[in-house]
Design a protein around this motif. Structure first.
Motif, short mmCIF file in Angstrom:
data_model
loop_
_atom_site.label_atom_id
_atom_site.label_comp_id
_atom_site.label_asym_id
_atom_site.label_seq_id
_atom_site.Cartn_x
_atom_site.Cartn_y
_atom_site.Cartn_z
N ASN A 114 31.76 41.18 42.58
CA ASN A 114 32.70 40.51 43.49
C ASN A 114 33.67 41.49 44.14
O ASN A 114 34.06 41.32 45.29
CB ASN A 114 33.52 39.45 42.74
N GLN A 159 27.66 38.46 51.50
CA GLN A 159 27.55 37.76 50.24
C GLN A 159 28.86 37.05 49.90
O GLN A 159 29.89 37.30 50.52
CB GLN A 159 27.18 38.75 49.13
N HIS A 160 28.80 36.18 48.93
CA HIS A 160 29.98 35.45 48.48
C HIS A 160 30.21 35.72 47.00
O HIS A 160 29.26 35.98 46.25
CB HIS A 160 29.82 33.95 48.73
N CYS A 161 31.46 35.65 46.62
CA CYS A 161 31.83 35.89 45.22
C CYS A 161 31.28 34.80 44.33
O CYS A 161 31.23 33.62 44.72
CB CYS A 161 33.35 35.97 45.07
N GLN A 162 30.88 35.19 43.14
CA GLN A 162 30.42 34.26 42.12
C GLN A 162 31.54 34.08 41.10
O GLN A 162 32.26 35.04 40.80
CB GLN A 162 29.16 34.80 41.43
N THR A 220 33.07 37.94 30.84
CA THR A 220 32.14 38.63 31.74
C THR A 220 32.31 40.12 31.53
O THR A 220 33.42 40.62 31.41
CB THR A 220 32.45 38.27 33.21
N GLU A 243 37.33 33.05 49.13
CA GLU A 243 36.36 33.54 48.15
C GLU A 243 36.82 33.33 46.70
O GLU A 243 36.07 33.60 45.78
CB GLU A 243 36.07 35.03 48.39
N CYS A 293 33.71 34.16 37.97
CA CYS A 293 33.78 35.02 36.79
C CYS A 293 34.36 34.18 35.66
O CYS A 293 35.33 33.46 35.87
CB CYS A 293 34.73 36.19 37.03
#
Length: 127
Positions: free
Chosen positions: A100, A8-11, A17, A72, A13
């Motif tokens: 993340n 997966q990849h970081c989204q 949040t 990332e 923030c």
């Protein structure tokens, strides 16, 4: 079937949040068993200590984690000492843990496993 954390990849923030609920972070922590939760200045983090043969190997590992963090856009705390690197992940904007952090911990483990595999291969090739 869900993708592994390391795939997966970081989204991004944003400020405001929310940190993960403990039951959610505990579930994710189970998928990276060598990591542990710690409290630092009232903020929950995940941390793992990695061991190496010398300072040069430790610094090279930390450099690889730095490159990963840049890709990332999520950055850890790294403590580099002779033969040891302590990696801590948390999300400042969430004031605690965010998915993340677990993604990056899994990716950190993958980097460490690749280094260990390469060291084992070079050691056996030298015999």
């Amino acid at each position: 079937m869900s993708r592994s954390l390391y795939e997966q990849h970081c989204q991004p923030c944003i400020i405001g949040t929310r940190a993960m609920l403990p039951e959610d972070s505990n579930k994710m922590l189970a998928s990276i068993p060598r990591w542990k939760k710690v409290q630092v200045d009232g903020m929950e983090q995940i941390r793992r200590e990695f061991h190496f043969r010398d300072f040069k190997e430790a610094a090279a590992f930390a450099h690889k984690i730095g490159l990963l963090a840049e890709r990332e856009n999520h950055h850890p705390s790294l403590l580099i000492e002779w033969g040891r690197v302590v990696v801590s992940w948390w999300s400042l904007k969430a004031n605690g843990l965010h998915p993340n952090d677990f993604i990056m911990a899994a990716k950190t483990d993958l980097v460490a496993n690749n280094i260990a595999s390469n060291n084992a291969a070079s050691t056996s090739a030298g015999n």
